[in-house]
Design a protein around this motif. Structure first.
Motif, PDB file in Angstrom:
ATOM      1  N   GLU A 182       0.863  -1.248 -12.211  1.00 44.56           N
ATOM      2  CA  GLU A 182       2.143  -1.095 -12.916  1.00 44.56           C
ATOM      3  C   GLU A 182       2.985   0.033 -12.323  1.00 44.56           C
ATOM      4  OE1 GLU A 182       1.231  -0.740 -17.062  1.00 44.56           O
ATOM      5  OE2 GLU A 182       0.638  -2.849 -17.239  1.00 44.56           O
ATOM      6  N   GLY A 183       3.129  -0.011 -11.012  1.00 48.36           N
ATOM      7  CA  GLY A 183       4.012   0.932 -10.335  1.00 48.36           C
ATOM      8  C   GLY A 183       3.401   2.274  -9.991  1.00 48.36           C
ATOM      9  N   HIS A 184       2.118   2.433 -10.232  1.00 48.61           N
ATOM     10  CA  HIS A 184       1.457   3.695  -9.931  1.00 48.61           C
ATOM     11  C   HIS A 184       0.337   3.481  -8.912  1.00 48.61           C
ATOM     12  CE1 HIS A 184       3.594   5.804 -13.148  1.00 48.61           C
ATOM     13  NE2 HIS A 184       3.340   4.754 -13.919  1.00 48.61           N
ATOM     14  N   MET A 185       0.329   4.298  -7.877  1.00 50.24           N
ATOM     15  CA  MET A 185      -0.676   4.184  -6.841  1.00 50.24           C
ATOM     16  C   MET A 185      -2.022   4.681  -7.351  1.00 50.24           C
ATOM     17  SD  MET A 185      -0.766   6.009  -3.084  1.00 50.24           S
ATOM     18  CE  MET A 185       0.669   5.169  -2.423  1.00 50.24           C
ATOM     19  N   ILE A 186      -3.082   3.894  -7.110  1.00 53.39           N
ATOM     20  CA  ILE A 186      -4.440   4.280  -7.488  1.00 53.39           C
ATOM     21  C   ILE A 186      -5.141   4.971  -6.327  1.00 53.39           C
ATOM     22  CG2 ILE A 186      -6.716   3.390  -8.146  1.00 53.39           C
ATOM     23  CD1 ILE A 186      -5.183   1.114  -9.591  1.00 53.39           C
ATOM     24  N   THR A 187      -5.026   4.390  -5.147  1.00 51.05           N
ATOM     25  CA  THR A 187      -5.597   4.995  -3.941  1.00 51.05           C
ATOM     26  C   THR A 187      -4.800   4.515  -2.747  1.00 51.05           C
ATOM     27  OG1 THR A 187      -7.665   5.498  -2.770  1.00 51.05           O
ATOM     28  CG2 THR A 187      -7.298   3.197  -3.388  1.00 51.05           C
ATOM     29  N   SER A 188      -4.984   5.192  -1.611  1.00 46.70           N
ATOM     30  CA  SER A 188      -4.222   4.825  -0.422  1.00 46.70           C
ATOM     31  C   SER A 188      -5.002   5.190   0.835  1.00 46.70           C
ATOM     32  CB  SER A 188      -2.857   5.527  -0.400  1.00 46.70           C
ATOM     33  OG  SER A 188      -3.028   6.937  -0.326  1.00 46.70           O
ATOM     34  N   PHE A 189      -4.544   4.661   1.943  1.00 46.65           N
ATOM     35  CA  PHE A 189      -5.133   4.947   3.249  1.00 46.65           C
ATOM     36  C   PHE A 189      -4.067   4.645   4.302  1.00 46.65           C
ATOM     37  CE2 PHE A 189      -7.095   3.303   7.125  1.00 46.65           C
ATOM     38  CZ  PHE A 189      -7.871   4.396   7.495  1.00 46.65           C
ATOM     39  N   ILE A 190      -3.895   5.559   5.260  1.00 47.07           N
ATOM     40  CA  ILE A 190      -2.874   5.362   6.307  1.00 47.07           C
ATOM     41  C   ILE A 190      -3.543   5.017   7.630  1.00 47.07           C
ATOM     42  CG2 ILE A 190      -0.903   6.336   7.526  1.00 47.07           C
ATOM     43  CD1 ILE A 190      -0.542   8.333   5.307  1.00 47.07           C
ATOM     44  N   GLN A 191      -3.068   3.948   8.247  1.00 45.61           N
ATOM     45  CA  GLN A 191      -3.496   3.577   9.589  1.00 45.61           C
ATOM     46  C   GLN A 191      -2.306   3.650  10.538  1.00 45.61           C
ATOM     47  OE1 GLN A 191      -4.839  -0.485   8.829  1.00 45.61           O
ATOM     48  NE2 GLN A 191      -2.925  -1.307   9.674  1.00 45.61           N
ATOM     49  N   LYS A 192      -2.581   4.044  11.769  1.00 48.51           N
ATOM     50  CA  LYS A 192      -1.564   4.076  12.815  1.00 48.51           C
ATOM     51  C   LYS A 192      -1.956   3.048  13.863  1.00 48.51           C
ATOM     52  CE  LYS A 192       0.628   7.176  16.207  1.00 48.51           C
ATOM     53  NZ  LYS A 192       0.652   8.567  16.744  1.00 48.51           N
ATOM     54  N   GLU A 193      -1.080   2.067  14.074  1.00 52.76           N
ATOM     55  CA  GLU A 193      -1.336   1.038  15.065  1.00 52.76           C
ATOM     56  C   GLU A 193      -0.795   1.501  16.420  1.00 52.76           C
ATOM     57  OE1 GLU A 193       0.140  -2.776  13.848  1.00 52.76           O
ATOM     58  OE2 GLU A 193      -0.723  -2.612  11.833  1.00 52.76           O
ATOM     59  N   LEU A 194      -1.701   1.758  17.342  1.00 52.75           N
ATOM     60  CA  LEU A 194      -1.310   2.157  18.694  1.00 52.75           C
ATOM     61  C   LEU A 194      -0.950   0.946  19.540  1.00 52.75           C
ATOM     62  CD1 LEU A 194      -4.118   4.808  19.297  1.00 52.75           C
ATOM     63  CD2 LEU A 194      -1.824   5.178  18.375  1.00 52.75           C
ATOM     64  N   LEU A 195      -1.530  -0.197  19.184  1.00 56.25           N
ATOM     65  CA  LEU A 195      -1.234  -1.457  19.862  1.00 56.25           C
ATOM     66  C   LEU A 195      -1.393  -2.576  18.849  1.00 56.25           C
ATOM     67  CD1 LEU A 195      -0.699  -3.004  22.577  1.00 56.25           C
ATOM     68  CD2 LEU A 195      -3.195  -3.181  22.797  1.00 56.25           C
ATOM     69  N   SER A 196      -0.432  -3.499  18.840  1.00 59.34           N
ATOM     70  CA  SER A 196      -0.468  -4.630  17.923  1.00 59.34           C
ATOM     71  C   SER A 196      -0.391  -5.926  18.714  1.00 59.34           C
ATOM     72  CB  SER A 196       0.708  -4.573  16.930  1.00 59.34           C
ATOM     73  OG  SER A 196       0.750  -3.337  16.263  1.00 59.34           O
ATOM     74  N   TYR A 197      -0.822  -7.015  18.070  1.00 57.47           N
ATOM     75  CA  TYR A 197      -0.632  -8.326  18.680  1.00 57.47           C
ATOM     76  C   TYR A 197      -0.082  -9.287  17.633  1.00 57.47           C
ATOM     77  CZ  TYR A 197      -1.004 -12.386  21.544  1.00 57.47           C
ATOM     78  OH  TYR A 197      -0.672 -13.492  22.276  1.00 57.47           O
ATOM     79  N   ASP A 211      -2.516  10.815   8.808  1.00 58.63           N
ATOM     80  CA  ASP A 211      -2.231  11.505   7.550  1.00 58.63           C
ATOM     81  C   ASP A 211      -0.824  12.072   7.600  1.00 58.63           C
ATOM     82  OD1 ASP A 211      -2.738  12.656   4.989  1.00 58.63           O
ATOM     83  OD2 ASP A 211      -3.095  14.581   5.958  1.00 58.63           O
ATOM     84  N   ASP A 212      -0.022  11.755   6.608  1.00 60.55           N
ATOM     85  CA  ASP A 212       1.327  12.312   6.501  1.00 60.55           C
ATOM     86  C   ASP A 212       1.774  12.213   5.053  1.00 60.55           C
ATOM     87  OD1 ASP A 212       4.234  12.590   6.486  1.00 60.55           O
ATOM     88  OD2 ASP A 212       4.122  12.471   8.662  1.00 60.55           O
ATOM     89  N   PRO A 213       1.952  13.343   4.383  1.00 65.17           N
ATOM     90  CA  PRO A 213       2.387  13.330   2.977  1.00 65.17           C
ATOM     91  C   PRO A 213       3.721  12.607   2.779  1.00 65.17           C
ATOM     92  CG  PRO A 213       1.614  15.516   3.601  1.00 65.17           C
ATOM     93  CD  PRO A 213       1.710  14.718   4.867  1.00 65.17           C
ATOM     94  N   GLY A 214       4.577  12.644   3.805  1.00 67.18           N
ATOM     95  CA  GLY A 214       5.869  11.976   3.684  1.00 67.18           C
ATOM     96  C   GLY A 214       5.722  10.466   3.558  1.00 67.18           C
ATOM     97  N   LEU A 215       4.791   9.892   4.299  1.00 67.21           N
ATOM     98  CA  LEU A 215       4.549   8.447   4.192  1.00 67.21           C
ATOM     99  C   LEU A 215       3.980   8.086   2.827  1.00 67.21           C
ATOM    100  CD1 LEU A 215       3.047   7.569   7.701  1.00 67.21           C
ATOM    101  CD2 LEU A 215       5.219   6.752   6.754  1.00 67.21           C
TER     102      LEU A 215
END
Length: 338
Positions: A182-197, A211-215
């Motif tokens: 209901e609009g509230h984050m329970i947990t999160s994880f940030i991934q950075k894609e260096l290469l995509s297909y 990790d970036d608090p801004g994201l």
């Protein structure tokens, strides 16, 4: 023992979900449900059984304790029919369907002050190339890519079902995976894609944790404004011109690189399947089954460049290598199939 049905079991996220359930729990019997017309492989890992799900079947809930849609297509179909999907402590709500409309989602995100790419509705508005295009409504797969000049754009502009936007010229894509209620984050994880297909925008091939608090803050605001309940991945690009992250889209489904989240954040499986586990964290991975779709030369070059990265879904034979290359050719023609 709980019996669960995982739809679109050929997708990487389906295999990862089945893998982690079977690896860390003996309380689930895992069935993969293929669409009619899709061949079932003779061998499969992590699933106890594979079946064909008839297109006219209602999948009576009494047959399974859980029915898990994984890709965009099965998620849209299930939520449209049922209104909500409950997996463990997490409820996926029909209100999430708003994010399948890419244009409307971009407009809403812009209203809350988060940068989005410039959008083009007329050829004369385009003053700078290249231009990025993709589906205007998430259907699963579909063409996306980069148009390098006006002649290329003129050939496809106003094609039904596409949107055209500013190309954000930076090499990496940032994905914020989440569970929400209901609009509230329970947990999160940030991934950075260096290469995509595909390279222009698709599933992650070479990834690292980030990790970036801004994201996280941007993602919380988006989840709150859209009142999301469920799971998904919010994607951003870093824009050097703006010196800020630019919102690209929300994928309100299980994402192809979910295994990296499972490797580093046990809350996802705990909330979804009540599974507690501890295993060594893995910061950097290569999805070898996706890398091969670039062809043999880039396959070798990337393996050398990222030699210390953990290699997931390694290919075990020349046949698998060849089939992977052919799959890449097919995806270049038909678009991203995930």
């Amino acid at each position: 023992m709980k019996k669960i049905l995982i739809l679109q079991p050929d997708l990487d996220q389906s295999v990862s979900i089945a893998k982690y359930i079977k690896k860390h729990s003996d309380r689930y019997y895992v069935v993969g449900g293929y669409e009619e017309g899709v061949p079932i492989p003779g061998r499969f890992s992590y699933f106890d059984e594979m079946i064909v799900v008839p297109s006219d079947s209602d999948l009576i809930p009494e047959n399974y304790d859980l029915i898990i849609p994984t890709g965009a297509k099965s998620t849209f179909q299930e939520i449209t029919q049922k209104g909500t999907i409950n997996i463990g402590n997490i409820k996926y709500d029909k209100a999430n369907l708003i994010v399948f409309d890419k244009v409307k989602t971009l407009e809403i995100v812009r209203e809350i002050g988060i940068p989005i790419p410039d959008m083009y509705s007329d050829l004369d508005e385009v003053l700078e190339y290249p231009v990025f295009y993709k589906q205007d409504f998430e259907r699963g797969g579909g063409a996306r890519g980069i148009l390098k000049d006006k002649s290329e754009l003129r050939g496809v502009f106003n094609e039904k079902g596409q949107i055209y936007q500013e190309y954000i010229n930076s090499p990496s894509t940032y994905g914020v995976a989440f569970l929400a209620h209901e609009g509230h984050m329970i947990t999160s994880f940030i991934q950075k894609e260096l290469l995509s297909y595909p390279r222009a925008g698709g599933s992650g091939v070479v990834l690292t944790i980030f990790d970036d608090p801004g994201l996280i803050e941007y993602t919380k605001r988006i989840i709150q404004r859209l009142n999301l309940s469920g799971w998904g991945l919010v994607e951003f690009k870093y824009c050097p011109k703006r010196d800020d992250y630019v919102f690209m889209e929300v994928n309100a489904k299980f994402w192809a690189s979910i295994e990296l989240a499972f490797m580093n954040n046990s809350v996802f499986l705990k909330e979804l399947f009540d599974i507690d586990y501890t295993e060594p964290k893995t910061s950097n991975i290569i999805f070898m089954n996706r890398l091969v779709e670039y062809g043999i030369l880039e396959y070798i070059q990337t393996c050398v460049e990222y030699k210390d990265f953990y290699k997931l879904n390694s290919l075990k034979s020349v046949t698998e290598l060849t089939l992977g290359c052919l799959r890449g050719v097919r995806r270049n023609i038909m678009g991203d199939l995930d």
